[in-house]
Design a protein around this motif. Sequence first.
Motif, PDB file in Angstrom:
ATOM      1  N   SER A   1      91.310 -28.383  58.212  1.00 61.15           N
ATOM      2  CA  SER A   1      91.775 -27.895  59.505  1.00 61.15           C
ATOM      3  C   SER A   1      91.353 -26.446  59.750  1.00 61.15           C
ATOM      4  N   GLU A   2      90.643 -25.837  58.806  1.00 63.40           N
ATOM      5  CA  GLU A   2      90.163 -24.470  59.002  1.00 63.40           C
ATOM      6  C   GLU A   2      88.799 -24.477  59.674  1.00 63.40           C
ATOM      7  N   ILE A   3      88.643 -23.558  60.613  1.00 67.02           N
ATOM      8  CA  ILE A   3      87.410 -23.427  61.386  1.00 67.02           C
ATOM      9  C   ILE A   3      86.990 -21.966  61.339  1.00 67.02           C
ATOM     10  N   ARG A   4      85.686 -21.719  61.283  1.00 68.73           N
ATOM     11  CA  ARG A   4      85.192 -20.339  61.364  1.00 68.73           C
ATOM     12  C   ARG A   4      85.070 -19.929  62.823  1.00 68.73           C
ATOM     13  N   MET A   5      85.485 -18.710  63.100  1.00 68.66           N
ATOM     14  CA  MET A   5      85.396 -18.186  64.465  1.00 68.66           C
ATOM     15  C   MET A   5      83.934 -18.028  64.869  1.00 68.66           C
ATOM     16  N   PRO A   6      83.570 -18.587  66.030  1.00 66.94           N
ATOM     17  CA  PRO A   6      82.196 -18.445  66.514  1.00 66.94           C
ATOM     18  C   PRO A   6      81.967 -17.065  67.139  1.00 66.94           C
ATOM     19  N   ASP A   7      80.717 -16.738  67.354  1.00 64.20           N
ATOM     20  CA  ASP A   7      80.339 -15.482  68.004  1.00 64.20           C
ATOM     21  C   ASP A   7      80.443 -15.666  69.511  1.00 64.20           C
TER      22      ASP A   7
ATOM     23  N   GLY B   1      83.455 -15.118  62.319  1.00 64.63           N
ATOM     24  CA  GLY B   1      83.251 -15.624  60.971  1.00 64.63           C
ATOM     25  C   GLY B   1      84.505 -15.833  60.145  1.00 64.63           C
ATOM     26  N   GLN B   2      85.651 -15.367  60.626  1.00 65.45           N
ATOM     27  CA  GLN B   2      86.886 -15.570  59.873  1.00 65.45           C
ATOM     28  C   GLN B   2      87.289 -17.037  59.932  1.00 65.45           C
TER      29      GLN B   2
END
Length: 86
Positions: free
Chosen positions: A11-17, A63-64
């Motif tokens: 359920s974790e996703i990296r923050m997009p730019d 990226g977090q």
Amino acid sequence: KVYYCESENPSEIRMPDLIGMTKDEAILTLLKTGFAYDNIVFSERYDEEKAPRTVIGTEPGLGQSVNADSRIEVIINSFKGTDPIE
């Protein structure tokens, strides 16, 4: 840009730019990445070096890794208007 990261927690996703995108582009990118519309909030700040009405930051940052149901703050560059015409 969309970042994909294999994680122990699916359920974790990296923050997009989102920097430089319009509000609508940012919303679409976040939805495509897997974030819920109801968890996206917007705030405004002014940065004279950036284009008005574009994304100048996010919380959490680029990226977090965050949970898909996390609150996402998108910071939009406010428009600094001119003095009113009298």
